[in-house]
Design a protein around this motif. Structure first.
Motif, PDB file in Angstrom:
ATOM      1  N   VAL A 130       1.007  -0.982  -0.145  1.00  7.78           N
ATOM      2  CA  VAL A 130       0.202  -0.059  -0.157  1.00  7.78           C
ATOM      3  C   VAL A 130       0.643   0.856  -0.457  1.00  7.78           C
ATOM      4  O   VAL A 130       1.437   1.587   0.818  1.00  7.78           O
ATOM      5  CB  VAL A 130      -1.063   0.109   1.119  1.00  7.78           C
ATOM      6  N   LEU A 131       0.655   2.482  -0.771  1.00  7.03           N
ATOM      7  CA  LEU A 131       1.153   3.814  -0.653  1.00  7.03           C
ATOM      8  C   LEU A 131      -0.060   4.547  -0.008  1.00  7.03           C
ATOM      9  O   LEU A 131      -1.061   4.703  -0.269  1.00  7.03           O
ATOM     10  CB  LEU A 131       1.373   4.008  -2.147  1.00  7.03           C
ATOM     11  N   GLN A 132       0.718   4.878   1.171  1.00  9.83           N
ATOM     12  CA  GLN A 132      -0.586   5.982   1.968  1.00  9.83           C
ATOM     13  C   GLN A 132      -0.744   7.259   1.570  1.00  9.83           C
ATOM     14  O   GLN A 132       0.514   7.895   0.668  1.00  9.83           O
ATOM     15  CB  GLN A 132       0.001   5.629   3.568  1.00  9.83           C
ATOM     16  N   ARG A 133      -1.862   7.420   1.265  1.00  5.26           N
ATOM     17  CA  ARG A 133      -1.922   8.923   1.043  1.00  5.26           C
ATOM     18  C   ARG A 133      -1.323  10.131   1.247  1.00  5.26           C
ATOM     19  O   ARG A 133      -0.879  10.216   2.701  1.00  5.26           O
ATOM     20  CB  ARG A 133      -3.030   9.988   1.711  1.00  5.26           C
ATOM     21  N   GLY A 134      -0.655  10.936   0.705  1.00  8.22           N
ATOM     22  CA  GLY A 134       0.525  11.698   0.921  1.00  8.22           C
ATOM     23  C   GLY A 134       1.979  11.539   1.370  1.00  8.22           C
ATOM     24  O   GLY A 134       3.227  12.274   2.048  1.00  8.22           O
ATOM     25  N   LYS A 135       2.053   9.980   1.206  1.00  8.20           N
ATOM     26  CA  LYS A 135       3.727   9.542   1.232  1.00  8.20           C
ATOM     27  C   LYS A 135       4.431   9.926   0.300  1.00  8.20           C
ATOM     28  O   LYS A 135       5.542   9.846   0.658  1.00  8.20           O
ATOM     29  CB  LYS A 135       3.164   7.809   1.791  1.00  8.20           C
ATOM     30  N   VAL A 136       4.495  10.548  -0.575  1.00  5.58           N
ATOM     31  CA  VAL A 136       5.025  10.690  -1.571  1.00  5.58           C
ATOM     32  C   VAL A 136       5.636  12.205  -1.268  1.00  5.58           C
ATOM     33  O   VAL A 136       6.389  12.875  -1.611  1.00  5.58           O
ATOM     34  CB  VAL A 136       4.300  10.913  -3.446  1.00  5.58           C
ATOM     35  N   ILE A 137       4.233  12.695  -1.454  1.00  7.56           N
ATOM     36  CA  ILE A 137       4.619  14.790  -1.359  1.00  7.56           C
ATOM     37  C   ILE A 137       3.637  14.571  -0.690  1.00  7.56           C
ATOM     38  O   ILE A 137       2.351  14.147  -0.777  1.00  7.56           O
ATOM     39  CB  ILE A 137       4.934  15.270  -2.729  1.00  7.56           C
TER      40      ILE A 137
END
Ligand code: AMP
Ligand code: MG
Length: 397
Positions: A130-137
């Motif tokens: 899972v890539l969590q919301r806001g994890k990238v920026i």
């Protein structure tokens, strides 16, 4: 004669940063960002699955059998919240259903074909795949910093965040004038005593290659009235490059004409080979003027040393004087004179070092040899000889 370092210092004093401009993202590659760009949204905008698989509601699912409650494909949103014992079939990139703790990749499951799935993940943890919301920026964070020159993949990132226009530094506007009674256009067959104008077109391309906007004034003869007319036109731009007519010949009228047009000389002649006759001055309007030697290679060396870093700095790019690198000579080289000399070579990067092969160059009218060159070595004589194995400084062409 002043040194090349002193000449650069005199030029650097006159650098002014260009104003900024707004351009659409699809015309922004190569432009330099004039203020930081922040994003207005989180990325990803929702918790998203990184794999094709099954979202599950508990961590302890190894060897469990779950009921498939829903299938979510790209472009859809789950409608059913997961509860204990349930699983949602989900594709890469889709938002996770409520109640899920992570996603088991499809390769670690068996579809029992009765509406259930068996999980065979050996290890499974919360948030797996899972890539969590806001994890990238996160919204409000800086995406691209000031002074960055935009590349194709930056455009991709800008589009991800729906940014349609960017603030960039304006292009520098550079006029180019070739002077000489002997010059004809490259498409014309020269008569006796004439040669084709090669310096003018080369300068235009050099300017374009560093992101400048060119105003080609073509060829001006060695006739005062006509030169003055062309110079007046050229002074409308931020920088005027004039090729030829700045040495000591009786037809070298450029310095005189520039003075008549109110351009003040800042220096004339530099301890440089090729390129000794270089003239630099400033008009009342602020236009900076370079009188470059007529021979194309002399002009090229002056451009690389002085004009290129100026244009870069005006448009917000990094541009220091002489970004030298160190190389090792592959063969001996003899040169004449005790001026600071730049010599064409073939340089090759090899595992942490640069090998440099000097070319058999015939002097400043020799453009053909430069077609094989990709760098210039700096030579300071005497002694006027360097040998294979010696360390040399070079700049890339
Ligand atoms: P000058 O600096 O005007 O004395 O010119 C020096 C040498 O460069 C002369 O041999 C010129 O014929 C040559 N030259 C001048 N301008 C150009 C040009 N635009 N293209 C090619 N050669 C040039
Ligand atoms: Mg001339």
């Amino acid at each position: 004669l002043i040194t090349i370092e002193d000449a650069w210092e005199l030029i650097e004093n006159h650098i002014r940063l260009n104003e900024s401009d707004v351009v659409p993202v699809d015309c922004s590659v190569g432009r330099v960002v004039s203020e930081p760009i922040t994003c207005e949204f989180d990325s990803p905008p929702f918790d998203k699955s990184l794999v094709d698989g099954y979202a599950v509601s508990e961590v302890d699912v190894s060897n469990a059998t779950c009921t498939v409650v829903e299938t979510v494909v790209a472009g859809e949103v789950a409608k059913v919240a997961l509860e204990q014992g349930g699983a949602t079939r989900i594709m890469t990139g889709c938002p996770l259903p409520k109640g899920s703790v992570g996603v088991v990749m499809v390769e670690e499951t068996v579809d029992l074909e009765d509406g259930r799935v068996r999980i065979q993940a050996e290890t499974f943890q919360a948030s797996q795949n899972v890539l969590q919301r806001g994890k990238v920026i996160r919204a409000g964070q800086e995406l691209i910093s000031q002074n960055q020159r935009l590349r194709p993949h930056d455009v991709g990132a800008l589009c991800e965040f729906g940014i349609q226009n960017v603030q960039v530094f304006k292009h520098s506007s550079i006029a180019v004038l070739a002077t000489g009674n002997e010059l004809v256009d490259s498409a014309t067959t020269p008569a006796a005593g004439q040669i084709r104008n090669s310096n003018g077109p080369m300068l235009v391309e050099l300017v374009k290659a560093v992101g400048g906007q060119t105003w080609n004034l073509g060829i001006g003869p060695d006739v005062k009235n006509e030169l003055n007319q062309k110079i007046k036109e050229g002074l409308q731009q931020q920088v005027l490059l004039i090729a030829g007519g700045v040495s000591a010949g009786i037809m070298d009228l450029v310095p005189q004409c520039l003075k008549e047009n109110g351009v003040k000389e800042i220096f004339h002649k530099v301890d440089l080979k090729p390129g000794k006759p270089l003239w630099f001055g400033r008009a009342e309007s602020g236009t900076l003027v370079f009188g470059l030697p007529g021979n194309p290679i002399s002009s090229l060396v002056c451009f690389k040393l002085f004009v290129e870093p100026l244009i870069k700095r005006q448009s917000g790019q990094d541009g220091g004087f002489l970004p030298f690198e160190n190389g090792v000579l592959k063969s001996d080289l003899r040169f004449k004179g005790n001026r600071t000399t730049f010599w064409p070579c073939q340089a090759k990067r090899l595992q942490g070092r640069i090998e440099v092969l000097p070319l058999d160059w015939k002097g400043s009218a020799d453009q053909a040899t430069y077609c094989q060159a990709n760098a210039l070595i700096r030579l300071d004589g005497p002694p006027n000889r360097v040998q294979a194995g010696d360390a040399v400084s070079l700049i890339w062409l």
